[in-house]
Design a protein around this motif. Structure first.
Motif, PDB file in Angstrom:
ATOM      1  N   ARG A 205       0.840  -1.198   0.000  1.00 37.13           N
ATOM      2  CA  ARG A 205       0.000   0.000   0.000  1.00 37.13           C
ATOM      3  C   ARG A 205       0.869   1.238   0.000  1.00 37.13           C
ATOM      4  O   ARG A 205       1.834   1.348   0.739  1.00 37.13           O
ATOM      5  CB  ARG A 205      -0.895   0.022   1.229  1.00 37.13           C
ATOM      6  N   ALA A 206       0.479   2.144  -0.843  1.00 37.75           N
ATOM      7  CA  ALA A 206       1.173   3.431  -0.878  1.00 37.75           C
ATOM      8  C   ALA A 206       0.713   4.259   0.316  1.00 37.75           C
ATOM      9  O   ALA A 206      -0.397   4.105   0.810  1.00 37.75           O
ATOM     10  CB  ALA A 206       0.853   4.156  -2.175  1.00 37.75           C
ATOM     11  N   ALA A 207       1.589   5.118   0.772  1.00 33.61           N
ATOM     12  CA  ALA A 207       1.217   6.008   1.873  1.00 33.61           C
ATOM     13  C   ALA A 207       0.060   6.894   1.417  1.00 33.61           C
ATOM     14  O   ALA A 207       0.099   7.476   0.339  1.00 33.61           O
ATOM     15  CB  ALA A 207       2.403   6.857   2.281  1.00 33.61           C
ATOM     16  N   GLN A 208      -0.954   6.954   2.235  1.00 29.74           N
ATOM     17  CA  GLN A 208      -2.127   7.737   1.856  1.00 29.74           C
ATOM     18  C   GLN A 208      -1.883   9.216   2.075  1.00 29.74           C
ATOM     19  O   GLN A 208      -1.189   9.610   3.005  1.00 29.74           O
ATOM     20  CB  GLN A 208      -3.334   7.295   2.664  1.00 29.74           C
ATOM     21  N   HIS A 209      -2.476  10.013   1.194  1.00 25.62           N
ATOM     22  CA  HIS A 209      -2.372  11.454   1.369  1.00 25.62           C
ATOM     23  C   HIS A 209      -3.404  11.912   2.386  1.00 25.62           C
ATOM     24  O   HIS A 209      -4.334  11.193   2.728  1.00 25.62           O
ATOM     25  CB  HIS A 209      -2.538  12.192   0.040  1.00 25.62           C
ATOM     26  N   SER A 210      -3.226  13.098   2.858  1.00 26.32           N
ATOM     27  CA  SER A 210      -4.100  13.661   3.884  1.00 26.32           C
ATOM     28  C   SER A 210      -5.479  13.976   3.315  1.00 26.32           C
ATOM     29  O   SER A 210      -5.603  14.418   2.181  1.00 26.32           O
ATOM     30  CB  SER A 210      -3.496  14.953   4.440  1.00 26.32           C
TER      31      SER A 210
ATOM     32  N   VAL B 135       2.641  19.243 -16.925  1.00 28.58           N
ATOM     33  CA  VAL B 135       3.659  18.808 -15.966  1.00 28.58           C
ATOM     34  C   VAL B 135       3.007  18.139 -14.760  1.00 28.58           C
ATOM     35  O   VAL B 135       3.509  17.157 -14.237  1.00 28.58           O
ATOM     36  CB  VAL B 135       4.547  19.996 -15.538  1.00 28.58           C
ATOM     37  N   MET B 136       1.865  18.655 -14.327  1.00 24.07           N
ATOM     38  CA  MET B 136       1.086  18.043 -13.249  1.00 24.07           C
ATOM     39  C   MET B 136      -0.393  18.272 -13.542  1.00 24.07           C
ATOM     40  O   MET B 136      -0.744  19.148 -14.317  1.00 24.07           O
ATOM     41  CB  MET B 136       1.468  18.612 -11.882  1.00 24.07           C
ATOM     42  N   THR B 137      -1.229  17.473 -12.927  1.00 23.31           N
ATOM     43  CA  THR B 137      -2.667  17.607 -13.162  1.00 23.31           C
ATOM     44  C   THR B 137      -3.226  18.773 -12.346  1.00 23.31           C
ATOM     45  O   THR B 137      -2.627  19.208 -11.358  1.00 23.31           O
ATOM     46  CB  THR B 137      -3.417  16.323 -12.759  1.00 23.31           C
ATOM     47  N   ASP B 138      -4.382  19.251 -12.745  1.00 22.09           N
ATOM     48  CA  ASP B 138      -5.049  20.317 -12.001  1.00 22.09           C
ATOM     49  C   ASP B 138      -5.439  19.845 -10.602  1.00 22.09           C
ATOM     50  O   ASP B 138      -5.355  20.603  -9.634  1.00 22.09           O
ATOM     51  CB  ASP B 138      -6.290  20.805 -12.741  1.00 22.09           C
ATOM     52  N   LEU B 139      -5.860  18.583 -10.503  1.00 17.10           N
ATOM     53  CA  LEU B 139      -6.226  18.021  -9.207  1.00 17.10           C
ATOM     54  C   LEU B 139      -5.018  18.007  -8.272  1.00 17.10           C
ATOM     55  O   LEU B 139      -5.125  18.348  -7.089  1.00 17.10           O
ATOM     56  CB  LEU B 139      -6.776  16.603  -9.397  1.00 17.10           C
ATOM     57  N   MET B 140      -3.866  17.652  -8.814  1.00 17.83           N
ATOM     58  CA  MET B 140      -2.634  17.637  -8.032  1.00 17.83           C
ATOM     59  C   MET B 140      -2.262  19.049  -7.578  1.00 17.83           C
ATOM     60  O   MET B 140      -1.886  19.268  -6.423  1.00 17.83           O
ATOM     61  CB  MET B 140      -1.506  17.033  -8.875  1.00 17.83           C
TER      62      MET B 140
ATOM     63  N   THR C 288       8.563  19.189   3.224  1.00 12.33           N
ATOM     64  CA  THR C 288       9.756  18.559   2.656  1.00 12.33           C
ATOM     65  C   THR C 288       9.416  17.901   1.323  1.00 12.33           C
ATOM     66  O   THR C 288       8.235  17.694   1.012  1.00 12.33           O
ATOM     67  CB  THR C 288      10.297  17.475   3.609  1.00 12.33           C
ATOM     68  N   PRO C 289      10.439  17.514   0.543  1.00 16.92           N
ATOM     69  CA  PRO C 289      10.166  16.772  -0.699  1.00 16.92           C
ATOM     70  C   PRO C 289       9.434  15.453  -0.447  1.00 16.92           C
ATOM     71  O   PRO C 289       8.609  15.032  -1.257  1.00 16.92           O
ATOM     72  CB  PRO C 289      11.559  16.529  -1.288  1.00 16.92           C
ATOM     73  N   GLN C 290       9.706  14.822   0.682  1.00 20.30           N
ATOM     74  CA  GLN C 290       9.013  13.572   1.009  1.00 20.30           C
ATOM     75  C   GLN C 290       7.521  13.825   1.265  1.00 20.30           C
ATOM     76  O   GLN C 290       6.680  13.004   0.869  1.00 20.30           O
ATOM     77  CB  GLN C 290       9.648  12.898   2.247  1.00 20.30           C
ATOM     78  N   ASP C 291       7.208  14.938   1.899  1.00 15.97           N
ATOM     79  CA  ASP C 291       5.802  15.301   2.113  1.00 15.97           C
ATOM     80  C   ASP C 291       5.105  15.531   0.772  1.00 15.97           C
ATOM     81  O   ASP C 291       3.964  15.105   0.573  1.00 15.97           O
ATOM     82  CB  ASP C 291       5.676  16.577   2.955  1.00 15.97           C
ATOM     83  N   LEU C 292       5.788  16.205  -0.135  1.00 16.73           N
ATOM     84  CA  LEU C 292       5.221  16.467  -1.464  1.00 16.73           C
ATOM     85  C   LEU C 292       4.941  15.157  -2.188  1.00 16.73           C
ATOM     86  O   LEU C 292       3.874  14.970  -2.770  1.00 16.73           O
ATOM     87  CB  LEU C 292       6.164  17.346  -2.284  1.00 16.73           C
ATOM     88  N   LYS C 293       5.884  14.233  -2.131  1.00 13.17           N
ATOM     89  CA  LYS C 293       5.722  12.922  -2.792  1.00 13.17           C
ATOM     90  C   LYS C 293       4.556  12.152  -2.170  1.00 13.17           C
ATOM     91  O   LYS C 293       3.732  11.574  -2.881  1.00 13.17           O
ATOM     92  CB  LYS C 293       7.023  12.135  -2.672  1.00 13.17           C
ATOM     93  N   ARG C 294       4.488  12.135  -0.831  1.00  7.99           N
ATOM     94  CA  ARG C 294       3.430  11.393  -0.146  1.00  7.99           C
ATOM     95  C   ARG C 294       2.055  11.985  -0.437  1.00  7.99           C
ATOM     96  O   ARG C 294       1.096  11.267  -0.689  1.00  7.99           O
ATOM     97  CB  ARG C 294       3.680  11.383   1.365  1.00  7.99           C
ATOM     98  N   GLU C 295       1.968  13.308  -0.428  1.00 12.55           N
ATOM     99  CA  GLU C 295       0.666  13.949  -0.603  1.00 12.55           C
ATOM    100  C   GLU C 295       0.167  13.889  -2.040  1.00 12.55           C
ATOM    101  O   GLU C 295      -1.027  13.837  -2.273  1.00 12.55           O
ATOM    102  CB  GLU C 295       0.726  15.405  -0.141  1.00 12.55           C
ATOM    103  N   THR C 296       1.057  13.925  -3.015  1.00 12.90           N
ATOM    104  CA  THR C 296       0.619  14.030  -4.410  1.00 12.90           C
ATOM    105  C   THR C 296       0.801  12.747  -5.218  1.00 12.90           C
ATOM    106  O   THR C 296       0.161  12.583  -6.242  1.00 12.90           O
ATOM    107  CB  THR C 296       1.392  15.138  -5.136  1.00 12.90           C
TER     108      THR C 296
ATOM    109  N   TRP D 209       3.168  12.187  -7.059  1.00 14.43           N
ATOM    110  CA  TRP D 209       3.599  12.769  -8.321  1.00 14.43           C
ATOM    111  C   TRP D 209       4.901  12.124  -8.754  1.00 14.43           C
ATOM    112  O   TRP D 209       5.895  12.146  -8.038  1.00 14.43           O
ATOM    113  CB  TRP D 209       3.749  14.268  -8.131  1.00 14.43           C
ATOM    114  N   ALA D 210       4.924  11.567  -9.964  1.00 14.29           N
ATOM    115  CA  ALA D 210       6.115  10.896 -10.470  1.00 14.29           C
ATOM    116  C   ALA D 210       7.293  11.859 -10.614  1.00 14.29           C
ATOM    117  O   ALA D 210       8.447  11.468 -10.448  1.00 14.29           O
ATOM    118  CB  ALA D 210       5.811  10.232 -11.812  1.00 14.29           C
ATOM    119  N   ASN D 211       7.031  13.121 -10.909  1.00 15.75           N
ATOM    120  CA  ASN D 211       8.092  14.105 -11.106  1.00 15.75           C
ATOM    121  C   ASN D 211       8.398  14.923  -9.850  1.00 15.75           C
ATOM    122  O   ASN D 211       9.051  15.962  -9.937  1.00 15.75           O
ATOM    123  CB  ASN D 211       7.712  15.062 -12.244  1.00 15.75           C
ATOM    124  N   SER D 212       7.934  14.474  -8.715  1.00 19.02           N
ATOM    125  CA  SER D 212       8.153  15.276  -7.505  1.00 19.02           C
ATOM    126  C   SER D 212       9.637  15.403  -7.172  1.00 19.02           C
ATOM    127  O   SER D 212      10.060  16.428  -6.640  1.00 19.02           O
ATOM    128  CB  SER D 212       7.388  14.690  -6.318  1.00 19.02           C
TER     129      SER D 212
END
Length: 189
Positions: free
Chosen positions: A27-32, A74-79, A94-102, A104-107
């Protein structure tokens, strides 16, 4: 000659050796899941800055034709909207927070720029509360009595700030503490 084994429904033991375990994907870490809020000026400024950067980066990486034909990719509107929401609730630091929340492959490629935009536009909201904190009384003779609302704001002010953002707390502090003190000539600044 008639076959004794017809299928796995009628003869399950005969087909047990062909069963493959179905491993579950991790399971991927869930976003808030963030509560609803009303966007204020700093949120809209961040959204506009991210949209501008989004368009510029699409034109730089994929060319003007891609931007003209497909819009920013580059990113979706939802993102993008989720980044603004998380920035409002201070979930991306942090960059890890950005990756977890979105997710996003390009984070990893663009985290530094996105975080700098968040910091630039989110500091407007944070700095208002930090620069005008509630102060403890210096002495009972110089300080007016604390009303119930002022005591409530002093106790729950930080929680209100985190939940509702800086604009509500700034208005409440200004209306309930700063103005009455200045009108009474007892400025605590």
């Amino acid at each position: 000659m008639e076959s004794v084994v017809c299928c796995d429904i009628h003869n399950p033991p005969e087909f047990a050796s062909y069963d493959a375990p179905n491993p579950k994907a991790p399971r991927a870490a869930q976003h808030s899941h963030l509560p609803k809020y009303t966007k204020d000026k700093s949120n809209l400024d961040l959204e506009n800055a991210l949209l501008d950067w989004h368009k510029e980066k699409t034109a730089t990486v994929y060319g003007w034709a891609c931007l003209f034909d497909n819009g920013p990719v580059v990113m979706t509107d939802l993102m993008l909207n989720h980044i603004v929401d998380c920035a409002h609730h201070q979930k991306i630091q942090t960059p890890q927070d950005l990756k977890r929340e979105t997710m996003w492959a390009n984070s990893n490629l663009y985290a530094s720029k996105v975080l700098s935009l968040i910091e630039r536009h989110a500091t407007l909201c944070k700095s208002l509360y930090i620069s005008t904190p509630l102060r403890q009384s210096l002495g009972s003779a110089l300080t007016p009595s604390i009303s119930g609302l002022e005591l409530w704001l002093h106790t729950f002010g930080p929680a209100i700030f985190i939940i509702f953002g800086c604009s509500l707390i700034a208005i409440l502090i200004g209306m309930c503490i700063i103005l009455p003190n200045r009108l009474a000539g007892l400025c605590l600044w």
